[in-house]
Design an enzyme around this catalytic site. Structure first.
Site, PDB file in Angstrom:
ATOM      1  N   SER A  71       0.830  -1.212   0.000  1.00 27.39           N
ATOM      2  CA  SER A  71       0.000   0.000   0.000  1.00 27.39           C
ATOM      3  C   SER A  71       0.860   1.256   0.000  1.00 27.39           C
ATOM      4  O   SER A  71       1.982   1.254   0.493  1.00 27.39           O
ATOM      5  CB  SER A  71      -0.903   0.028   1.237  1.00 27.39           C
ATOM      6  OG  SER A  71      -1.646  -1.158   1.333  1.00 27.39           O
TER       7      SER A  71
HETATM    8  N1  SAH Z   1      -0.422  -4.304   4.059  1.00 27.90           N
HETATM    9  C1  SAH Z   1       0.345  -4.916   2.994  1.00 27.90           C
HETATM   10  C2  SAH Z   1      -0.342  -4.842   1.677  1.00 27.90           C
HETATM   11  C3  SAH Z   1      -1.503  -5.720   1.633  1.00 27.90           C
HETATM   12  S1  SAH Z   1      -2.144  -6.088   0.029  1.00 27.90           S
HETATM   13  C4  SAH Z   1       1.711  -4.292   2.911  1.00 27.90           C
HETATM   14  O1  SAH Z   1       1.965  -3.305   3.616  1.00 27.90           O
HETATM   15  O2  SAH Z   1       2.544  -4.793   2.167  1.00 27.90           O
HETATM   16  C5  SAH Z   1      -3.410  -7.183   0.593  1.00 27.90           C
HETATM   17  C6  SAH Z   1      -2.937  -8.531   1.028  1.00 27.90           C
HETATM   18  O3  SAH Z   1      -4.077  -9.234   1.526  1.00 27.90           O
HETATM   19  C7  SAH Z   1      -2.376  -9.372  -0.097  1.00 27.90           C
HETATM   20  O4  SAH Z   1      -1.098  -9.806   0.229  1.00 27.90           O
HETATM   21  C8  SAH Z   1      -3.364 -10.543  -0.189  1.00 27.90           C
HETATM   22  O5  SAH Z   1      -2.748 -11.766  -0.528  1.00 27.90           O
HETATM   23  C9  SAH Z   1      -3.914 -10.591   1.216  1.00 27.90           C
HETATM   24  N2  SAH Z   1      -5.208 -11.283   1.386  1.00 27.90           N
HETATM   25  C10 SAH Z   1      -6.269 -11.329   0.546  1.00 27.90           C
HETATM   26  N3  SAH Z   1      -7.258 -12.070   1.083  1.00 27.90           N
HETATM   27  C11 SAH Z   1      -6.808 -12.495   2.308  1.00 27.90           C
HETATM   28  C12 SAH Z   1      -7.354 -13.309   3.339  1.00 27.90           C
HETATM   29  N4  SAH Z   1      -8.575 -13.841   3.277  1.00 27.90           N
HETATM   30  N5  SAH Z   1      -6.608 -13.540   4.443  1.00 27.90           N
HETATM   31  C13 SAH Z   1      -5.361 -13.036   4.548  1.00 27.90           C
HETATM   32  N6  SAH Z   1      -4.782 -12.270   3.601  1.00 27.90           N
HETATM   33  C14 SAH Z   1      -5.497 -12.002   2.491  1.00 27.90           C
END
Ligand code: SAH
Length: 222
Positions: A71
């Site tokens: 993000s």
């Molecule tokens: N906060 C992160 C960016 C997150 S992007 C950073 O700072 O790098 C969103 C993430 O949520 C992705 O890696 C995706 O794989 C994950 N995601 C999607 N659905 C999910 C679920 N049900 N449980 C856990 N993670 C999930």
């Protein structure tokens, strides 16, 4: 990735990081000094792919592996502010991704539990975050929460969901705060802060945002 995050001190990116913090404060109105200090100390360049390192302190989201993104710094700062984290907060994060947001949470709260759906991302984040003693990462479907350590004072979801997953609301402590992007389209959400009070759930909206979809039993289908 040679160094792991969580080791303090200056590095060749110190000035770029200070500039990022000034921009967050002066141009974007981020005002919580604890949040700004955390953003000023976590080495974001260690969380982005090598090819994007020189862009690490610009206010951009960047691609990571598996069609996911890290993000943009502004949204990380905003969500962290909305959480009103205290030094004793126990926090659950859904969507570890690179672990950058996890590190910011760990600078501010007490214990952080973070769940990532993609196993390779979870293990890479775990390695990067090895310097933090207060972070526990696991691979799995975060829409089910993490019962074992519940209830949580704060829960942060960093992927876009059609609804607030029921297990997360159940695992939130009374007086607790859930911050989550919610929207009925996969690529467009409204950033919500939900407080659990003795009278029920109070929702506040903080405007449009864009996250990758939250995929799981209580989120989107694949
Ligand atoms: N906060 C992160 C960016 C997150 S992007 C950073 O700072 O790098 C969103 C993430 O949520 C992705 O890696 C995706 O794989 C994950 N995601 C999607 N659905 C999910 C679920 N049900 N449980 C856990 N993670 C999930």
């Amino acid at each position: 990735m040679s160094a792991s995050a969580g080791t303090r001190g200056s590095d060749e990116y110190t000035m770029a990081r200070e500039r990022m913090v000034r921009i967050l404060r002066d141009d974007f109105g981020v005002s919580d000094e604890r949040v700004l200090a955390a953003m000023g100390s976590v080495p974001r360049h260690l969380f982005v792919p090598d090819a994007f390192r020189f862009q690490a302190y610009r206010n951009n989201a960047l691609p990571i592996s598996g069609k996911q993104t890290i993000s943009q710094p502004l949204i990380v700062a905003r969500m962290t502010e909305l959480l009103e984290i205290g030094e004793r907060s126990k926090i659950l994060e859904i969507g570890t991704g690179t672990g950058y947001q996890t590190a910011i949470l760990a600078e501010l709260g007490d214990k952080i539990y973070s769940i990532e759906r993609v196993p390779e991302l979870a293990s890479a984040a775990e390695r990067r975050l090895a310097g933090y003693r207060n972070i526990t990462v696991k691979a799995g479907d975060g829409t089910k929460g993490w019962e074992a350590y519940s209830p949580y004072d704060r829960i942060l979801v960093t992927a876009g969901s059609p609804v607030a997953p029921e297990p997360l609301l159940a695992q939130l402590a009374e007086g607790g705060i859930l911050v989550i992007p919610i929207g009925d389209e996969k690529g467009k959400q409204d950033l919500l802060r939900i407080r659990k009070t003795e009278k029920g759930l109070e929702r506040e909206s903080f405007g449009a945002c864009t996250f990758v979809p939250l995929i799981g039993d209580h989120g989107w289908n694949e």
